[in-house]
Structures are given as structure tokens and as C-alpha cells.
Design a protein around this motif. Sequence first.
Motif, PDB file in Angstrom:
ATOM      1  N   GLN A  72      62.439 -10.189  22.382  1.00  0.00           N
ATOM      2  CA  GLN A  72      63.472  -9.726  21.450  1.00  0.00           C
ATOM      3  C   GLN A  72      63.753  -8.242  21.639  1.00  0.00           C
ATOM      4  N   ILE A  73      62.679  -7.449  21.704  1.00  0.00           N
ATOM      5  CA  ILE A  73      62.847  -6.001  21.884  1.00  0.00           C
ATOM      6  C   ILE A  73      63.606  -5.721  23.186  1.00  0.00           C
ATOM      7  N   GLU A  74      63.171  -6.390  24.266  1.00  0.00           N
ATOM      8  CA  GLU A  74      63.800  -6.160  25.568  1.00  0.00           C
ATOM      9  C   GLU A  74      65.275  -6.548  25.551  1.00  0.00           C
ATOM     10  N   THR A  75      65.564  -7.690  24.922  1.00  0.00           N
ATOM     11  CA  THR A  75      66.944  -8.169  24.945  1.00  0.00           C
ATOM     12  C   THR A  75      67.855  -7.256  24.119  1.00  0.00           C
ATOM     13  N   VAL A  76      67.352  -6.763  22.986  1.00  0.00           N
ATOM     14  CA  VAL A  76      68.168  -5.831  22.188  1.00  0.00           C
ATOM     15  C   VAL A  76      68.499  -4.597  23.026  1.00  0.00           C
ATOM     16  N   LYS A  77      67.495  -4.064  23.725  1.00  0.00           N
ATOM     17  CA  LYS A  77      67.725  -2.879  24.562  1.00  0.00           C
ATOM     18  C   LYS A  77      68.705  -3.210  25.683  1.00  0.00           C
ATOM     19  N   GLU A  78      68.500  -4.377  26.289  1.00  0.00           N
ATOM     20  CA  GLU A  78      69.342  -4.782  27.414  1.00  0.00           C
ATOM     21  C   GLU A  78      70.812  -4.864  26.992  1.00  0.00           C
ATOM     22  N   LEU A  79      71.052  -5.281  25.750  1.00  0.00           N
ATOM     23  CA  LEU A  79      72.431  -5.425  25.269  1.00  0.00           C
ATOM     24  C   LEU A  79      72.950  -4.118  24.665  1.00  0.00           C
ATOM     25  N   GLY A  80      72.184  -3.042  24.823  1.00  0.00           N
ATOM     26  CA  GLY A  80      72.664  -1.736  24.396  1.00  0.00           C
ATOM     27  C   GLY A  80      72.387  -1.393  22.952  1.00  0.00           C
ATOM     28  N   GLY A  81      71.597  -2.221  22.252  1.00  0.00           N
ATOM     29  CA  GLY A  81      71.284  -1.956  20.844  1.00  0.00           C
ATOM     30  C   GLY A  81      69.984  -1.182  20.682  1.00  0.00           C
ATOM     31  N   THR A  82      69.671  -0.832  19.438  1.00  0.00           N
ATOM     32  CA  THR A  82      68.429  -0.132  19.131  1.00  0.00           C
ATOM     33  C   THR A  82      67.514  -1.079  18.348  1.00  0.00           C
ATOM     34  N   PRO A  83      66.371  -1.452  18.916  1.00  0.00           N
ATOM     35  CA  PRO A  83      65.451  -2.311  18.155  1.00  0.00           C
ATOM     36  C   PRO A  83      64.571  -1.484  17.221  1.00  0.00           C
ATOM     37  N   ILE A  84      64.305  -2.017  16.023  1.00  0.00           N
ATOM     38  CA  ILE A  84      63.274  -1.434  15.159  1.00  0.00           C
ATOM     39  C   ILE A  84      62.114  -2.420  15.219  1.00  0.00           C
ATOM     40  N   GLY A  85      61.033  -2.041  15.884  1.00  0.00           N
ATOM     41  CA  GLY A  85      59.898  -2.947  16.047  1.00  0.00           C
ATOM     42  C   GLY A  85      58.991  -2.908  14.830  1.00  0.00           C
ATOM     43  N   LEU A  86      58.823  -4.043  14.163  1.00  0.00           N
ATOM     44  CA  LEU A  86      57.992  -4.087  12.959  1.00  0.00           C
ATOM     45  C   LEU A  86      56.936  -5.180  13.126  1.00  0.00           C
ATOM     46  N   ASP A  87      55.747  -4.769  13.519  1.00  0.00           N
ATOM     47  CA  ASP A  87      54.659  -5.723  13.712  1.00  0.00           C
ATOM     48  C   ASP A  87      53.802  -5.747  12.449  1.00  0.00           C
ATOM     49  N   GLY A  88      53.801  -6.874  11.758  1.00  0.00           N
ATOM     50  CA  GLY A  88      53.063  -6.979  10.497  1.00  0.00           C
ATOM     51  C   GLY A  88      51.556  -7.037  10.662  1.00  0.00           C
ATOM     52  N   GLY A  89      51.089  -7.237  11.891  1.00  0.00           N
ATOM     53  CA  GLY A  89      49.646  -7.255  12.121  1.00  0.00           C
ATOM     54  C   GLY A  89      48.923  -8.300  11.295  1.00  0.00           C
ATOM     55  N   ARG A  90      49.571  -9.438  11.031  1.00  0.00           N
ATOM     56  CA  ARG A  90      48.984 -10.532  10.236  1.00  0.00           C
ATOM     57  C   ARG A  90      48.589 -10.079   8.838  1.00  0.00           C
ATOM     58  N   ASN A  91      49.233  -9.042   8.346  1.00  0.00           N
ATOM     59  CA  ASN A  91      48.936  -8.545   7.004  1.00  0.00           C
ATOM     60  C   ASN A  91      50.199  -8.753   6.155  1.00  0.00           C
ATOM     61  N   ASP A  92      50.116  -9.686   5.209  1.00  0.00           N
ATOM     62  CA  ASP A  92      51.313 -10.037   4.445  1.00  0.00           C
ATOM     63  C   ASP A  92      51.878  -8.849   3.689  1.00  0.00           C
ATOM     64  N   LYS A  93      51.001  -7.974   3.204  1.00  0.00           N
ATOM     65  CA  LYS A  93      51.489  -6.823   2.458  1.00  0.00           C
ATOM     66  C   LYS A  93      52.321  -5.914   3.364  1.00  0.00           C
ATOM     67  N   ALA A  94      51.858  -5.743   4.587  1.00  0.00           N
ATOM     68  CA  ALA A  94      52.609  -4.912   5.533  1.00  0.00           C
ATOM     69  C   ALA A  94      53.953  -5.563   5.850  1.00  0.00           C
ATOM     70  N   ILE A  95      53.947  -6.882   6.049  1.00  0.00           N
ATOM     71  CA  ILE A  95      55.196  -7.572   6.384  1.00  0.00           C
ATOM     72  C   ILE A  95      56.209  -7.405   5.252  1.00  0.00           C
ATOM     73  N   VAL A  96      55.748  -7.639   4.013  1.00  0.00           N
ATOM     74  CA  VAL A  96      56.658  -7.542   2.865  1.00  0.00           C
ATOM     75  C   VAL A  96      57.146  -6.102   2.692  1.00  0.00           C
ATOM     76  N   SER A  97      56.252  -5.129   2.833  1.00  0.00           N
ATOM     77  CA  SER A  97      56.660  -3.729   2.692  1.00  0.00           C
ATOM     78  C   SER A  97      57.730  -3.385   3.718  1.00  0.00           C
ATOM     79  N   GLN A  98      57.516  -3.857   4.952  1.00  0.00           N
ATOM     80  CA  GLN A  98      58.482  -3.542   6.007  1.00  0.00           C
ATOM     81  C   GLN A  98      59.839  -4.199   5.723  1.00  0.00           C
ATOM     82  N   LEU A  99      59.790  -5.444   5.244  1.00  0.00           N
ATOM     83  CA  LEU A  99      61.063  -6.117   4.919  1.00  0.00           C
ATOM     84  C   LEU A  99      61.767  -5.409   3.768  1.00  0.00           C
ATOM     85  N   GLN A 100      60.969  -4.971   2.779  1.00  0.00           N
ATOM     86  CA  GLN A 100      61.538  -4.233   1.641  1.00  0.00           C
ATOM     87  C   GLN A 100      62.244  -2.968   2.112  1.00  0.00           C
ATOM     88  N   THR A 101      61.560  -2.223   2.981  1.00  0.00           N
ATOM     89  CA  THR A 101      62.122  -0.951   3.440  1.00  0.00           C
ATOM     90  C   THR A 101      63.439  -1.172   4.183  1.00  0.00           C
TER      91      THR A 101
END
Lengths: 340, 358
Positions: A72-101
Motif C-alpha cells: 500500500q505504501i509503495e503504491t501510494v508513492k508510485e501514484l504520486g501520493g503521500t502515504p501516512i503510515g500508521l502501524d498499530g503494533g497490535r495495540n487496539d488503543k494505538a489503532i483507535v488513537s491513530q484513527l481518531q487523530t
Amino acid sequence: MESSAPARIARRSLLKTGAALAGALTLGGPALAQEAAPAAADAPVPSLKGKTIAISVAGTDHFFDLKAYQAQIETVKELGGTPIGLDGGRNDKAIVSQLQTLLTQKPDAVIQTLGTLTVVDPWLKKLRQADIPVFSVDLPSTNVINTATSDNFSLGAQLALQLVSDIGGKGNIVVFNGFAGVPVCEIRYNQLRHVLKYYPEVKIVQPELRDVIPNTVQDAYAQITALLSKYPEKGSISAIWSAWDIPQLGATQALIAAGRTEILTYGVDGTPEVLALVKDPKAPAGAVAAQQPSLIGRTAVLNVARYLNGDTSLPSQTFLPAIVANKKNAADVQKQLGQV
Amino acid sequence: MSLESSFESSLAASQALHLPRAGRQAPPPEAAASAPGLSRGALAGLLRFAGLLALLAVVAFFAVRVPSFLTPGNIGLILSQSAVLGILGLGLTLVLITGGSDVIRGGIDLSLAGTLGLAAAVFATLNQAGYGDAACVAATLATGLAVGALNALSVTWLRILPLLATLAVMNICAGLELVLTENTTVPAAAPLIDALNLAGPFDLPVIGLVLVAAWLVLAVTLRFTPVGLRAYAVGGHPEAARAAGIALNRYVAGSYIVAGLLGGVAGILSVAFLNAATSGSADMLLPVIATAFLGRMFSRRLVPSVTGTLLAAVFLGALANGFQLLHVSSYWVNGIEGALILAVVGVTSGLAQRGARP
């Protein structure tokens, strides 16, 4: 892009293999019918220039997640976009916080890869309410515009049929069912139950086992080792099933260590180590449903690009072909997936 | 100078005289304040606010780079994302206050993350079993209190080192959580959960306001009632506190029990935040400890304080939020966070040491 050419070849050859399998399976028909969608991938893809795409993933500690995320990251770059990489690290709190932000960040689109539906879904809904287009990988939800995924109904049924056929339609099977809240795992599990309904002599050993993250391999190894001492007689257990293949890896290693290679293991994903075990005639890995995570991830981004450029005809799910690798065809599948 | 802070000063001074502690690398800032020389006075002044200045600098940096950083909506998000960590940090701060700052023998509650997991599991399991909000909340808070009481008994009655006692209780909590959840995600849906996720006054999410309310109650209690003064005395200079007739065990036990209760509150907030009880609460242990210790850098005398802990929790939340807004990959954020914490702690304690040098 270096990964697209082999991916395309792999897809074509998988399509052929899939077509062969489809005859044997009623479920194969609708699954293959969906191939029209990814086939459009060969059409010129609109640009993502100036677009910011959030790539949120539950974690990247396994083959599938990592490959899907990287693609996904590579394809976004390839198509000229800017990826925001958000790896939740299997931590639900991190995933939810990142989605909230992301509500503040207002990217042009969000792609959520995997995750527990009850945890992630309320925030996907809020993102949609904030007019941010939400897509997903392997996470069917009413709050996403499109999910790029394997056809888990079909591959779940195929894997279950392979299992039933390998053990001769009867015997006790051990099931890892720790991630019932992850929709794709739930679908695969339900397909297993669905198939077993017609094979009443195949029984699931109770209680079902819980696979865990992290330390999945070590934990599955320990659980199976303990279970084997509870069922010491050969023939008392015929097979071990898990909704993905990392528990299968630990279970297979435990069987080899205990000398109980008459028991066969089954799982989903096609992690290279597991596929190698399926190919190995001496190893008790019966089959693995091999997915194409890189292609799935790439397809999700292509769908986002089409949508952001005005294509409103996207189906709710884009199915990418998966194939059940068994003792006979594992070597071929390895080649098709570029894992040799 | 308030009663509390003057007492802190005398405690700090007496520690420097009699009780050099393992965990206290920097001599107390009062030594600097009492030394002659303008530059040292300026240093001491700077030291008092170094943590705060670092926080403001980071906020200013984000605010300049990302205009949306300081919008009320985003501040509300940061608060609600910091709520669980902040509440647990407040609990640990209480234990640090009454237990003293010795790293080995001092107060510590390693069971807080475990309490969070168990409390969340209790709430979600009862919710799934069809119990109403009142019963779920009561059972969850009672769970927190019970864990706190077990810690308190182990530390004050059985006289086990807090580090070991709370480590054991942490494992009990983790085990009970597994029994309840079977290591799966237990979803929960209830009017209370919806209410906690709503925006309250000032457009701030209710979850975030609970954190602010908990801080306010504790800050007022510690600053304006004798309890606060005595609690600092029990941790800072137990002999003096005993001589003054303070029942040390009662304060130590009380801090563990309140910490447990806060663990229960955090469990409810966590279920509301995630719409479920999920595994992985053990991951919170180190952030909780980091928050409470980082919080000392925001207090003028480098002592544990609830206000410092609140600021530290919000600081960590703001870092994660701000870097994401800057499109920095989450892979970088952990490392940058660690480096920033090291810088803040390093600058503060470095200033303290230089300021103390005659």
C-alpha cells in the motif's frame, strides 16, 4: 514498480488454477465472477498526485500484514501520493488513537488493514461521517466503500474440504479460534463449520484452542504439545485447523518434535515458512490457503485512486484470488507466488 | 509559598542531609536556591520550569507546523487519548508520593496495567451478560478496590517489597483477565459507553473530562487538606512523619487502594474508548511508569505530583498526535518520543546538578 509484473503473472496463473478448482466447488463460481474488478487493474490508473492517503494497519508482525502494508505504501508513492503510515503494533488503543487523530488530519482517504471489527468500526464510521472516504483490506464493514480481500468464503470452504478429504471424512480435529472478532477469521471458521455439518463423523475437539498475538508460534507450540500428552494415542487426533497460518507453524513444529506426524495441519495466508512445510513431504502440514497480500494491498490503493478520480462504480468487495496449496501443488504455488 | 510546598522544601533539605536515596540522582534544587550568585539563581529558576518549557516548545512547534493542532476538537482528542494512561499515572503518582522515591524500596505499583485489563474485562463481561450500567460500574470499581486492597495488605501487613508485591498482584490480575475473556476481545455496548464518547462542555470528550476531574479532585485534596501534606511526609521522611504521630501504614495502604480504584475507573474508560475489553493492557505498564516519573520533571522540586503527571500524560498524547499530524510514520514516533523524554529528563536533572554545585 518491481512487484507489479510478477504479481500480474501470478494472478493470471492463479486464475487458471482457480478456474480448475472452480469446477469442483459451487462457491467457486461467484468468487471467480468477481475477478472482473481486479482485471480492470490493467487499465490506466488515475494519479494520486497531491493526495494524502492514511495507511492504518493492525500490526505488521506477520507475513500477510507486512506485505499488504508495504504494498500500500509503495503504491501510494508510485501514484504520486503521500502515504501516512500508521502501524498499530497490535495495540487496539494505538489503532483507535491513530484513527481518531485522522479526524483532525483529514487525509483524502483512509485504508484500514485488518483489526477487530467492534473496536475499529465505530471510528471508521466517524471518519465517514466526517466525509473522509474509508477503504479497507481484509476488513468487510458497512462503513467502508470497498474492501480488497481474498474471497474468504471460498477459500475457507476449500481449505475445510481439503482437510475433510485428507482425513478420509472422519476423525477429531483441533481448532484454534482465538480471533473470532476479526471478520475474515470468523468467515473462515464459519465455512469450516458449514462444511463439517455434512461430515458428521468429523468432530471438533472441545474446548477449542485460543491462538494469541504476540508469541503466536511459541504459544501454539506449547498448547499443541500439552494437547498431545492429553491425547497420546495415534489416531485420536486427525488434524489441526487455524484461521491463519502462524498458529499452524507452531502446531506443525510441535507435531514434528513429538513425532506425531500422522496429524495434519491446516491454515490460511501462505507465509513462506508454512508453504515450505506443506511442500516438504515429511512435514505434517496438510495444506495452506495461500493469499496474495501484496496484490491485495496494491489493489486497495488502486481502488482509492479510482474513487478519488470520480469512479463511483466500485463494488463493495474486490476479491483477489487465493489458492489452497496442498502436498501435491505446493511447489507450483511457491513458484506462482514468487516464493522460490 | 503554600504549606505543602514549604513542607516539600524542608523534606528535600532533610533528605539531602540524612537520607541520600538511590533513586535521587539530583540533589534538591533548594541547595541551588540557597547558594549565592545570580546565574545560579537564574539556573534554578529555569530548572523549575524546564519541563514546562519543553512542553510548551513542543506544543508551539506543532502549532506552527500544523494549524489544526490547537483546535478545540484536536485538544479534546489528545485529552481523551491520554485519559486511560493519565488516570493510571495519577494512581501511580499517589503510590510514589507515600512510598518515597527509592527505586528499589520505594513505592511502586506494577499491577496498575493489570488492574486496567481486569477491570475492563469485568465491565465488558458483565455488559455482555446483560447487566445494566450501574451494576457493571459497581463491580468494576469494586474490582479495582479489591486489587488495591490486596496490594495494600501485601505491602503494609505482609511487608513485601512493593516492587515484588505488586508484580505478583499484576500476574494475578492478568490471570483473572484471561479467565474472564479467554484472551479474546469482549465487545461492549451500553448507554454509559455512548455517553463517555460524547463531547461534553467546551466540546471536550467526556472521557477526557473524567481525567481532568480525577486530577482536580486529587490536586485539591493533596494541596488543600492535611492529607496531602501528611502523604508527602510519609513518603519523603517517614521517621519525621512517624514522630509527628502520622499512621504511616494507613497512608501507604490508602494510596494503593485509591490507585486500585483509579485502575477500575481506567478500565471503564478503556472499554468506552475501544467499545470492548481487549487484550494487551499489559503494554500500558511502561508508559504508566514513564508518565509518573516524567511527571516529576514538571514539578518544581522534582517530586511526584498529580499535576506533573497530568501534564506528562498530555505531553505524551500530544507527541503521538502531533507527529501523526506532521505525517511522520508511526515507526519514527516511538523513537522520537524516547529521545524527547531523554532530552527533557536529561536537561532537567543536568540543570539540577549544575545548579547544586557550589
